[in-house]
Structure formats: C-alpha cells, structure tokens
Design an enzyme around this catalytic site. Structure first.
Site, PDB file in Angstrom:
ATOM      1  N   GLU A  96       0.738  -1.097   0.000  1.00 23.35           N
ATOM      2  CA  GLU A  96       0.160   0.120   0.132  1.00 23.35           C
ATOM      3  C   GLU A  96       0.947   1.132   0.040  1.00 23.35           C
ATOM      4  O   GLU A  96       0.443   2.349   0.341  1.00 23.35           O
ATOM      5  CB  GLU A  96      -0.908   0.036   1.142  1.00 23.35           C
ATOM      6  CG  GLU A  96      -1.789  -1.241   1.411  1.00 23.35           C
ATOM      7  CD  GLU A  96      -2.926  -1.506   0.466  1.00 23.35           C
ATOM      8  OE1 GLU A  96      -2.795  -0.631  -0.660  1.00 23.35           O
ATOM      9  OE2 GLU A  96      -3.626  -2.332   0.549  1.00 23.35           O
ATOM     10  N   GLU A 145     -17.555  12.392  21.919  1.00 24.39           N
ATOM     11  CA  GLU A 145     -16.221  12.347  21.651  1.00 24.39           C
ATOM     12  C   GLU A 145     -16.075  12.322  20.060  1.00 24.39           C
ATOM     13  O   GLU A 145     -15.158  12.926  19.417  1.00 24.39           O
ATOM     14  CB  GLU A 145     -15.456  11.295  22.071  1.00 24.39           C
ATOM     15  CG  GLU A 145     -14.593  11.595  23.178  1.00 24.39           C
ATOM     16  CD  GLU A 145     -15.586  11.200  24.721  1.00 24.39           C
ATOM     17  OE1 GLU A 145     -16.742  11.089  24.310  1.00 24.39           O
ATOM     18  OE2 GLU A 145     -14.819  11.143  25.672  1.00 24.39           O
TER      19      GLU A 145
END
Ligand code: 2HA
Ligand code: ZN
Length: 301
Positions: free
Chosen positions: A146, A200
């Site tokens: 990748e 959050e």
C-alpha cells in the site's frame, strides 16, 4: 551492579560481539536508527496495534515521514547502494523525503523483536517518482504493497497541513469492518452513525469519515481514490477491509482510530440489541463541537 553490567555489555558489543557471545551476554546494538525516538515510537505503535487485534498476520501497514533533524542524526548508517524503484504515482511535493515504512508481507507481531528485517527507511528521488531503501529490510523485501496509497495520502496532507502531518496508518479493526457490511456506503450516513455513538466522536474527527467501496488492495486506483477522500477527511474507511488515518504524530492518529473503533463496537452492540431507540439530534452534535471551537462538517449532519 546492573548498570555496570549493561555498560559492559554495550562495551563488548562495540568492540567485539564474539567476545560478548562467549560470555553469554546478549548484544546490545549501538545503532543510532534503532535508538532514535521516532523509530521506537513507530515500532511500539506497530506492536500496540497488533496487541489490539487490529493487525493480524501481515495485515495493515504504517508510514512516517521522518523530520530533517532526525535524518541528520542517523544518516551515516544509511546505504545508498540499492536501486531506485518506481512508486507508481508521482508525489512531487515529497521529493527527497525519507519515510519509515513497514515491509510488505512482514508480520506486525514480530516487528518489535526484529525491526531491521521488518521495516525500512525509504528515500524518494528528486521528482517524487521513485524510492530506494536506504536502511532496513536487511534480508530483503520491499515497502508495503500500500506504499502508493500511503505516499499519495502524505502528499495530500503535506499541502493541506503545511507539512504538519507525518504519520499514515492502516489497520483492520473488527467492529469498523463489520459495520461496512450493514451501514449505507456513503460518507454522510456512515459518519453520522458513528458520530451518534459518543460525543467524543465529533470532537475527535469533526470533518467526518470518508468511505470507499471494496476496491483492489494495493492498486493505484485505491491509492488515488483514498487520496481524494483525504482532501476532506483525516480518516477513511475501506469497505470490507479496514481504516486509513493521517495525523501529526503517533498519539493523534492512534487516538482517531481508537475512537472510531470504540464507537463502531458500541454500534455493533446497539444493532445486535435491536437497533437505536434514541439518538442525539444534529444540534446536540453541533453544540458539543461549538463548546470546543471545532469546525464540525455540517454537510454530514
Ligand atoms: O496486507 O493490509 O491492505 C497488508 C494490507 C493490505
Ligand atoms: Zn489492509
């Protein structure tokens, strides 16, 4: 006594590792790379992700753009003999930069025990078209499959953040992947489902989450599609595969992925219990972000 013993071992390894072996002391390597702070943070992060079950076998990969002053401190241990290899994409704004990157096919599980054979430092050429390994992967190998995706993501974030972002991480966390099989495959719905789980979430990734369909892993197409999403987001989910995230340092990137995965785990439980009976309103999510002066991506609400 312990301190003296360690100094003696270091001394032995410096002058003669055979002597150290005969005396049955483990050799402590005097390598500047192995002792560099950024290097140890990288290795520790690989180890932590593995312990959390995010990186089975050789799953996942990580890359860190090394700061110039850190390169200066370790450069005399580099070898510039290896050939240049095409990256497959052009990242002109990253020309001549150095990256610490996990090796293709290398297991996160064994990286801490054998970093020299598991990771490498790769230098880009002056056009940002080729790379060469200057340290590591001692017994052979190449950077993660990748690497094109990592470098294109670094390239996008380099311009957007004025060079502040240094780390790109790719992991395979169970709950986030599981959700990609049941949630709508668009940024808006996927983000909102995750934001709903804890206040959050919107605070930690107020720009939201980008999602891509299943694509061929390691391909230039997935690299380009991911980089396009990174123009808007710091976290991108690859459907039926995993997460990519970018940030300034190890703490921040880990924090984002940890928060996405925790919210995903809650959502998996909520869905397993029959689905949501309540949810925060868009205004309630905006209010939390206003509290912290964060620029919430209202297009996703
Ligand atoms: O095997 O995670 O995406 C490494 C990967 C490919
Ligand atoms: Zn992967």
């Amino acid at each position: 006594f312990r301190r003296k013993n360690i100094s003696f071992r270091i001394y032995c390894s410096a002058i003669n590792s055979d002597l150290s072996n005969k005396l049955n002391f483990p050799v402590i390597k005097m390598s500047k790379v192995l002792n560099a702070k950024f290097f140890n943070e990288f290795i520790d992060m690989v180890d932590l992700c593995c312990s959390l079950g995010w990186n089975e076998r050789n799953g996942g990969n990580m890359s860190y753009r090394i700061a110039t002053e850190d390169i200066e401190a370790i450069k005399d241990e580099f070898s510039f003999e290896k050939p240049w290899t095409s990256i497959g994409v052009t990242v002109a704004n990253l020309a001549n930069e150095y990256f610490l990157v996990t090796g293709s096919g290398k297991y996160f599980r064994y990286t801490k025990a054998d970093p020299e054979n598991s990771v490498c430092i790769a230098q880009l050429d002056e056009k940002g078209e080729n790379y060469r390994i200057v340290w590591g992967l001692a017994s052979g190998g190449r950077p993660t499959s990748e690497f094109p995706t990592h470098l294109l993501n670094h390239s996008v974030k380099f311009d957007i953040t004025g060079g502040k972002h240094r780390l790109v991480m790719h992991v395979h966390p169970v709950n986030t992947i599981a959700l990609t099989f049941v949630l709508p495959q668009n940024d808006k719905d996927f983000t909102r489902e995750i934001w709903d789980m804890m206040p959050e979430c919107a605070v930690v990734f107020p720009r939201g989450i980008g999602i891509l369909p299943l694509m061929l892993t390691g391909s230039i197409d997935i690299a380009k599609a991911t980089a396009e999403k990174f123009k808007e987001y710091d976290v991108v989910v690859w459907s039926m595969h995993g997460i990519f995230s970018s940030g300034e340092n190890f703490r921040d990137v880990f924090g984002i992925i940890e928060t996405v995965e925790k919210a995903a785990e809650i959502l998996v439980k909520v869905i397993s219990m029959g689905g949501k009976k309540v949810r925060p309103t868009a205004q309630e999510i905006i209010d939390v972000c206003d509290e912290y002066n964060l620029d919430i991506n209202k297009a996703l609400l």
